[in-house]
Scaffold this motif. Sequence first.
Motif, mmCIF file in Angstrom:
data_model
loop_
_atom_site.group_PDB
_atom_site.id
_atom_site.type_symbol
_atom_site.label_atom_id
_atom_site.label_comp_id
_atom_site.label_asym_id
_atom_site.label_seq_id
_atom_site.Cartn_x
_atom_site.Cartn_y
_atom_site.Cartn_z
ATOM 1 N N LEU A 1 20.188 18.493 -10.403
ATOM 2 C CA LEU A 1 19.299 17.968 -11.449
ATOM 3 C C LEU A 1 17.926 18.603 -11.439
ATOM 4 O O LEU A 1 17.179 18.495 -12.411
ATOM 5 N N GLY A 2 17.540 19.208 -10.318
ATOM 6 C CA GLY A 2 16.194 19.742 -10.178
ATOM 7 C C GLY A 2 15.376 18.899 -9.219
ATOM 8 O O GLY A 2 15.681 17.730 -8.959
ATOM 9 N N CYS A 3 14.304 19.495 -8.717
ATOM 10 C CA CYS A 3 13.502 18.811 -7.690
ATOM 11 C C CYS A 3 12.667 17.677 -8.256
ATOM 12 O O CYS A 3 12.535 16.616 -7.627
ATOM 13 N N ARG A 4 12.075 17.868 -9.446
ATOM 14 C CA ARG A 4 11.190 16.835 -9.987
ATOM 15 C C ARG A 4 11.910 15.507 -10.207
ATOM 16 O O ARG A 4 11.407 14.454 -9.788
ATOM 17 N N PRO A 5 13.088 15.485 -10.864
ATOM 18 C CA PRO A 5 13.759 14.189 -11.052
ATOM 19 C C PRO A 5 14.102 13.486 -9.745
ATOM 20 O O PRO A 5 14.016 12.250 -9.661
ATOM 21 N N VAL A 6 14.472 14.244 -8.715
ATOM 22 C CA VAL A 6 14.851 13.615 -7.448
ATOM 23 C C VAL A 6 13.611 13.124 -6.695
ATOM 24 O O VAL A 6 13.655 12.086 -6.034
ATOM 25 N N VAL A 7 12.493 13.844 -6.798
ATOM 26 C CA VAL A 7 11.241 13.331 -6.234
ATOM 27 C C VAL A 7 10.870 12.020 -6.903
ATOM 28 O O VAL A 7 10.465 11.042 -6.243
ATOM 29 N N LEU A 8 11.011 11.957 -8.228
ATOM 30 C CA LEU A 8 10.716 10.715 -8.957
ATOM 31 C C LEU A 8 11.646 9.591 -8.520
ATOM 32 O O LEU A 8 11.211 8.442 -8.344
ATOM 33 N N LEU A 9 12.922 9.908 -8.331
ATOM 34 C CA LEU A 9 13.874 8.904 -7.866
ATOM 35 C C LEU A 9 13.479 8.392 -6.481
ATOM 36 O O LEU A 9 13.477 7.180 -6.226
ATOM 37 N N GLY A 10 13.157 9.320 -5.576
ATOM 38 C CA GLY A 10 12.776 8.907 -4.231
ATOM 39 C C GLY A 10 11.532 8.048 -4.225
ATOM 40 O O GLY A 10 11.459 7.030 -3.517
ATOM 41 N N LEU A 11 10.521 8.427 -5.014
ATOM 42 C CA LEU A 11 9.299 7.633 -5.079
ATOM 43 C C LEU A 11 9.560 6.258 -5.676
ATOM 44 O O LEU A 11 8.970 5.255 -5.236
ATOM 45 N N MET B 1 11.199 4.163 -2.965
ATOM 46 C CA MET B 1 10.240 3.788 -1.935
ATOM 47 C C MET B 1 9.249 2.751 -2.432
ATOM 48 O O MET B 1 8.884 1.814 -1.707
ATOM 49 N N SER B 2 8.809 2.878 -3.674
ATOM 50 C CA SER B 2 7.816 1.942 -4.208
ATOM 51 C C SER B 2 8.405 0.551 -4.395
ATOM 52 O O SER B 2 7.799 -0.457 -4.001
ATOM 53 N N VAL B 3 9.583 0.474 -5.002
ATOM 54 C CA VAL B 3 10.215 -0.835 -5.229
ATOM 55 C C VAL B 3 10.554 -1.498 -3.902
ATOM 56 O O VAL B 3 10.304 -2.699 -3.703
ATOM 57 N N SER B 4 11.104 -0.725 -2.972
ATOM 58 C CA SER B 4 11.471 -1.306 -1.682
ATOM 59 C C SER B 4 10.232 -1.728 -0.891
ATOM 60 O O SER B 4 10.267 -2.714 -0.146
ATOM 61 N N ALA C 1 0.798 -0.058 -1.373
ATOM 62 C CA ALA C 1 1.618 1.121 -1.124
ATOM 63 C C ALA C 1 2.512 1.420 -2.324
ATOM 64 O O ALA C 1 2.723 2.597 -2.678
ATOM 65 N N ALA C 2 3.041 0.387 -2.949
ATOM 66 C CA ALA C 2 3.872 0.592 -4.137
ATOM 67 C C ALA C 2 3.063 1.196 -5.279
ATOM 68 O O ALA C 2 3.541 2.082 -5.996
ATOM 69 N N VAL C 3 1.827 0.733 -5.428
ATOM 70 C CA VAL C 3 0.953 1.296 -6.464
ATOM 71 C C VAL C 3 0.677 2.770 -6.178
ATOM 72 O O VAL C 3 0.667 3.610 -7.090
ATOM 73 N N ALA C 4 0.461 3.109 -4.896
ATOM 74 C CA ALA C 4 0.249 4.510 -4.531
ATOM 75 C C ALA C 4 1.473 5.352 -4.876
ATOM 76 O O ALA C 4 1.353 6.499 -5.340
ATOM 77 N N GLY C 5 2.673 4.782 -4.661
ATOM 78 C CA GLY C 5 3.887 5.496 -5.021
ATOM 79 C C GLY C 5 3.975 5.757 -6.511
ATOM 80 O O GLY C 5 4.378 6.848 -6.953
ATOM 81 N N VAL C 6 3.588 4.765 -7.314
ATOM 82 C CA VAL C 6 3.581 4.948 -8.774
ATOM 83 C C VAL C 6 2.580 6.031 -9.155
ATOM 84 O O VAL C 6 2.833 6.850 -10.058
ATOM 85 N N GLY C 7 1.440 6.061 -8.459
ATOM 86 C CA GLY C 7 0.463 7.107 -8.734
ATOM 87 C C GLY C 7 1.022 8.495 -8.461
ATOM 88 O O GLY C 7 0.776 9.437 -9.227
#
Length: 443
Positions: free
Chosen positions: A76-86, A89-92, A173-179
């Motif tokens: 899928l590419g790196c950007r979508p997977v970085v977004l998925l990982g963030l 992490m943010s929700v959890s 921390a979740a807000v930082a992840g959204v940022g």
Amino acid sequence: MAQASVRLTTPLRVLLGFVCALVLTDTVFFTALTPLLPHYVQVVGLTKAGAGLLVAAYPLGTLIGALPGGVLAARLGCRPVVLLGLALMSVSALVFGFASSELALDAARFVQGVGGACVWAAGLAWLATAAPAERRGELLGTAIGAGIAGALLGPLAGVIADQIGTGPTFAGAAVAGVGLMVLAFLVPGPHGSEPQGLSAAWPALRDSQVSSGMWLTVLAGLGLGVVDVLVPLRLNSLGASAVIIGATFLATAAIEAGLAPLAGRLSDRRGALVPVRLALLGAIAVSLLAPVLTPAALLVVFLIVALPSFGTLFTPAAALLSAGADRLQLNQALAFGLTNLGSSPVCAARLHLPGDPGRPASPGPPAGRAGRLGEQPGPAGELEGQPLIGVVEVDVEQLGYPAQPVGNGVAVQVQLLRRLDNGPLLVQVGRERLDRGLGPGRA
């Protein structure tokens, strides 16, 4: 070897800063739990096994998410997977901050680990793909150094959470992840590459550079796991306090973070085997001299100088892995997914899972007492020349501590007798006058 003379463009510097923020965030999440364990023991009632499972859930999630994260980034590419990982992490993190049950805490930590695997594989692949080959090791080393810095900051985040509450801290921390998710759209996109599946990764395992990079990663982690256990015990046996031991490890980790980009630069200029050899020499020196050096002050200085050699192996290992993937035309995300697969069991191996799974975890013995005096009285006798005042039941954490005052100038010291079959520990309690300076007992 090629000289690292290529100048970094502004977009590449921005990408480097972004990837450093990604891996720093992940390691902060991973290590923030350490000072919070006593809090969750009290609030949730974790047993020792439960506390160990809570810590292990994160590397377990990394293990499960390692290859899927790499495959997704390769497809899928790196950007979508970085977004998925963030997002994971943010929700959890938000769930973890407000959870009050053991199951919810374990699940949140597991999901954080999966998200971290996605972030590491896709983030490092994004950077390695964009980096010029002449400076790839240096840039990867800079990102790895940021991850080590995050491991230093994680316990501080845990202390803050203990003071102001886990809810507000992990919500922040979740807000930082959204940022970071917003920033992901502003960073220059990764270079286009042909989508690859997992089948493309297996032949690469036979390549010397790829396999060497993976094995060096595992070796470095296992070495750190050993010293994390044995070095504090050695320092303690020489009379070093907990503050000295903690400061020693803090100093070595800070030096290790600074050495990571330097090791990467050396890999670019002289080849990855040069920093590998230097790091292995330092690791061998630690293995041979740490058990015999005295006094404690000399050992502390030696460890601060030599102990970073173990962690310094991670950077040339990543450089080897990335160079091998580039030569084989293997997607970098698959290569770093394999690295996550190799390093996550190492993280789990470094966990300390103490004690009896049926007993509640305990941060230490209660102050001012060394057992329940007067219970299960036993016959009088002699223990190491001290008069006995009976036999009591105590938890194992209460063994081996200094004599505790119980009033009227009398101190007690607990000594192990035996453990009943699946039952409590039976101990004897010695009695001495405080002014005679009764020392710590040893079970």
